[in-house]
Design a protein around this motif. Structure first.
Motif, mmCIF file in Angstrom:
data_model
loop_
_atom_site.group_PDB
_atom_site.id
_atom_site.type_symbol
_atom_site.label_atom_id
_atom_site.label_comp_id
_atom_site.label_asym_id
_atom_site.label_seq_id
_atom_site.Cartn_x
_atom_site.Cartn_y
_atom_site.Cartn_z
ATOM 1 N N LYS A 67 0.829 -1.205 0.000
ATOM 2 C CA LYS A 67 0.000 0.000 0.000
ATOM 3 C C LYS A 67 0.868 1.261 0.000
ATOM 4 C CE LYS A 67 -3.844 -2.236 2.425
ATOM 5 N NZ LYS A 67 -4.684 -2.224 3.637
ATOM 6 N N GLU A 70 2.163 2.039 -3.329
ATOM 7 C CA GLU A 70 1.144 2.664 -4.172
ATOM 8 C C GLU A 70 1.193 4.185 -4.015
ATOM 9 O OE1 GLU A 70 -2.575 0.948 -3.159
ATOM 10 O OE2 GLU A 70 -2.162 -0.990 -4.107
ATOM 11 N N LYS A 71 1.444 4.641 -2.795
ATOM 12 C CA LYS A 71 1.613 6.085 -2.575
ATOM 13 C C LYS A 71 2.862 6.588 -3.292
ATOM 14 C CE LYS A 71 -0.583 5.968 1.993
ATOM 15 N NZ LYS A 71 -0.388 6.235 3.440
ATOM 16 N N LYS A 74 2.171 6.970 -6.890
ATOM 17 C CA LYS A 74 1.297 8.110 -7.148
ATOM 18 C C LYS A 74 2.086 9.395 -7.347
ATOM 19 C CE LYS A 74 -3.106 9.954 -5.522
ATOM 20 N NZ LYS A 74 -4.100 9.918 -4.420
ATOM 21 N N THR A 75 3.259 9.490 -6.734
ATOM 22 C CA THR A 75 4.068 10.712 -6.851
ATOM 23 C C THR A 75 4.630 10.905 -8.252
ATOM 24 O OG1 THR A 75 6.080 9.553 -6.120
ATOM 25 C CG2 THR A 75 4.705 10.578 -4.419
ATOM 26 N N SER A 77 3.110 9.255 -11.054
ATOM 27 C CA SER A 77 2.144 8.719 -12.018
ATOM 28 C C SER A 77 1.735 9.762 -13.054
ATOM 29 C CB SER A 77 0.904 8.207 -11.279
ATOM 30 O OG SER A 77 0.291 9.262 -10.547
ATOM 31 N N LYS A 78 1.773 11.048 -12.684
ATOM 32 C CA LYS A 78 1.372 12.087 -13.625
ATOM 33 C C LYS A 78 2.509 12.366 -14.596
ATOM 34 C CE LYS A 78 -1.708 14.359 -10.321
ATOM 35 N NZ LYS A 78 -1.995 15.622 -9.601
ATOM 36 N N ARG A 101 8.313 4.146 -13.021
ATOM 37 C CA ARG A 101 6.907 3.761 -12.819
ATOM 38 C C ARG A 101 6.736 2.250 -12.917
ATOM 39 N NH1 ARG A 101 6.356 8.097 -16.619
ATOM 40 N NH2 ARG A 101 5.822 10.053 -15.557
ATOM 41 N N GLN A 105 5.714 -0.201 -9.768
ATOM 42 C CA GLN A 105 4.560 -1.095 -9.831
ATOM 43 C C GLN A 105 4.991 -2.529 -9.532
ATOM 44 O OE1 GLN A 105 1.198 -0.250 -10.399
ATOM 45 N NE2 GLN A 105 1.025 -2.354 -9.673
#
Length: 496
Positions: A67, A70-71, A74-75, A77-78, A101, A105
């Protein structure tokens, strides 16, 4: 055949009874061995419980790590901000972040897989072992308790008969040997031996059971250790393998960063945006090469400009100071410290509006201008109108300044203000009449003031001047040709 038993001394009998009682019913606790083994099983149960709790916590850590990663994902992912500045092909910064990325994952997935593997393959083994130890402890408690009760019961029965034998042997001498058959010490002694035999059987049965339990304990503990080996091997394969995967994923991120050549992004950026970058081959910009609106408008060109010396308006000062002076088409005489437009903002130190000024005739290289400073500076506000004494580099230059200033001061509204080179040195009729007077003035004499007047007077006024001159000529007996010059002489006299 009967057996004759010789009398036994009382002291000897009591001593044997005492020893028999101590040996027959030992003070040894029959639960000691079973209790010790039970405690050992309890210790094993706790050890396995600790290991089970440890593995379960590691499993939770991997679940939480999944989990948390996943954070982390997210940093990044954009898409990159201002990403158009980076080359989108592999091998650049954009490709490096894509590699991050993918590997992040993979970190999420490997932690989730490890958590499932521990939960499905390691924890069940330890849980089963824990249950086996608990079951073993129950078996030991049940068997030991049952055997201990039988031994305790047999010992209590034997102890009672030994005490009964002691009572009757003590009463044997006092009663003179009169006893009932059941109270006969001989019969009681045989009863003691019977019960003692039963007690010993129970004790031996319990002993054999404990020996069997002890022997089984060795095998059981070997089973416990073997099961722990298996659980830890599976645990290491999952956790250790996951650690190697993590190391490989981070190493791949490092490799992706290290494979970017130091000048890769810059070279590709120059290819894409070279038309917007500064060309080093081009020369630097200069002010002289720059064109801007109204740059060459006639109102921006000086009628005359150059350095002049001006006597200070301060009465306590005796010398001259050099400045840069300009006569503009706007009919101003401006004073600047110098002609440098770049070092500081070229604000006039002094500004005189020439149509409102009084201009003196040149005396050698000197000439005067009397007017009010309109520059807005403190000096102009304090002094009001003042007479300014100028000194040019030569009489010819002084005359040139005088001609331009006089022409600007006398120009009519709407007439051209920018003279041609021929016009700058052209002398009008008024100036031709005044020229001999100018030539006759020495450098030591103070120039006489000349009021600025327009060059072209209105026609009626000219006619009136002409008629007046003719009348005066007739009265004086002067020829008409000479009278033609009279207006000019009169005007020169008026200016003088």
């Amino acid at each position: 055949m009967s057996t004759v038993t010789s009398p036994v001394e009382p002291s000897r009998q009591s001593t044997l009874a005492s020893n028999l009682s101590e040996d027959a019913v030992p003070e040894h606790d029959p639960n000691t061995t079973a209790g010790l083994l039970a405690q050992r099983l309890q210790a094993w149960k706790h050890a396995v419980g600790y290991l089970e709790e440890y593995v379960e916590t590691v499993e939770k850590v991997h679940r939480n790590s999944s989990k948390e990663y996943e954070k982390v994902l997210k940093t990044i992912s954009k898409p990159l901000r201002e990403g158009e500045h980076f080359d989108q092909s592999l091998g650049g910064v954009a490709g490096f972040f894509e590699n991050m990325r993918v590997n992040t994952q993979a970190l999420i997935n490997t932690n989730a897989e490890t958590e499932k593997s521990i939960k499905g393959s390691v924890l069940p083994v330890l849980e089963r072992l824990h249950k086996e130890i608990k079951h073993k402890a129950k078996e030991l408690a049940h068997g030991a308790e049952k055997g201990a009760k039988e031994v305790e019961k047999a010992r209590n029965t034997t102890q009672k008969h030994i005490e009964l034998l002691g009572q009757h042997t003590a009463a044997f001498e006092s009663s003179g040997g009169k006893h009932t058959p059941s109270d006969d010490p001989y019969v009681i002694q045989r009863g003691v031996l019977h019960r003692l035999n039963k007690q010993v059987q129970e004790e031996n049965n319990q002993r054999n059971d404990l020996i069997a339990v002890q022997a089984n304990f060795q095998e059981f503990e070997a089973h416990v250790i073997t099961t722990i080996h298996q659980a830890m091997e599976a645990f290491n394969s999952f956790v250790g393998g996951q650690a190697l995967k993590v190391q490989a994923l981070y190493a791949d991120m490092l490799g992706a960063a290290q494979r970017i050549p130091p000048d890769f992004e810059w070279k590709n950026f120059v290819k894409r945006s070279g038309d917007k970058l500064v060309d080093p081959a081009e020369g630097p910009r200069t002010v002289e090469a720059i064109q801007f609106p109204n740059q060459n408008h006639s109102s921006t060109k000086a009628l005359i400009e150059g350095s002049l010396e001006r006597k200070s308006r301060n009465k306590l000062s005796w010398g001259y100071s050099t400045g840069y002076y300009v006569v503009t088409p706007a009919k101003f005489l401006h004073e600047f410290k110098d002609d440098d437009n770049y070092r500081k903002d070229p604000t006039p130190e002094l500004s005189i509006y020439l149509p409102d000024a009084v201009i003196g005739l040149p005396a050698g290289e000197k000439f005067n201008v009397k007017g009010k400073d309109k520059s807005g500076g403190l000096g102009g506000k304090l002094s009001g109108s003042s007479e300014l004494s100028f000194k040019a580099h030569s009489p010819a230059e002084a005359m040139k300044w005088f001609e331009v200033i006089k022409k600007v001061a006398g120009a009519t509204p709407g007439s051209p203000t920018v003279p041609s080179p021929a016009e700058e040195v052209k002398v009008n009729p008024v100036e031709a009449t005044a020229a001999p007077a100018v030539t006759g003035v020495t450098a030591e004499e103070k120039p006489k003031p000349v009021v600025a007047v327009p060059e072209a007077a209105p026609a009626p006024a000219a006619a009136a001047t002409t008629s007046t001159a003719e009348a005066k000529a007739q009265e004086a007996g002067v020829a008409p040709a000479a009278a033609a010059a009279a207006p000019a002489d009169e005007k020169a006299a008026l200016k003088a």
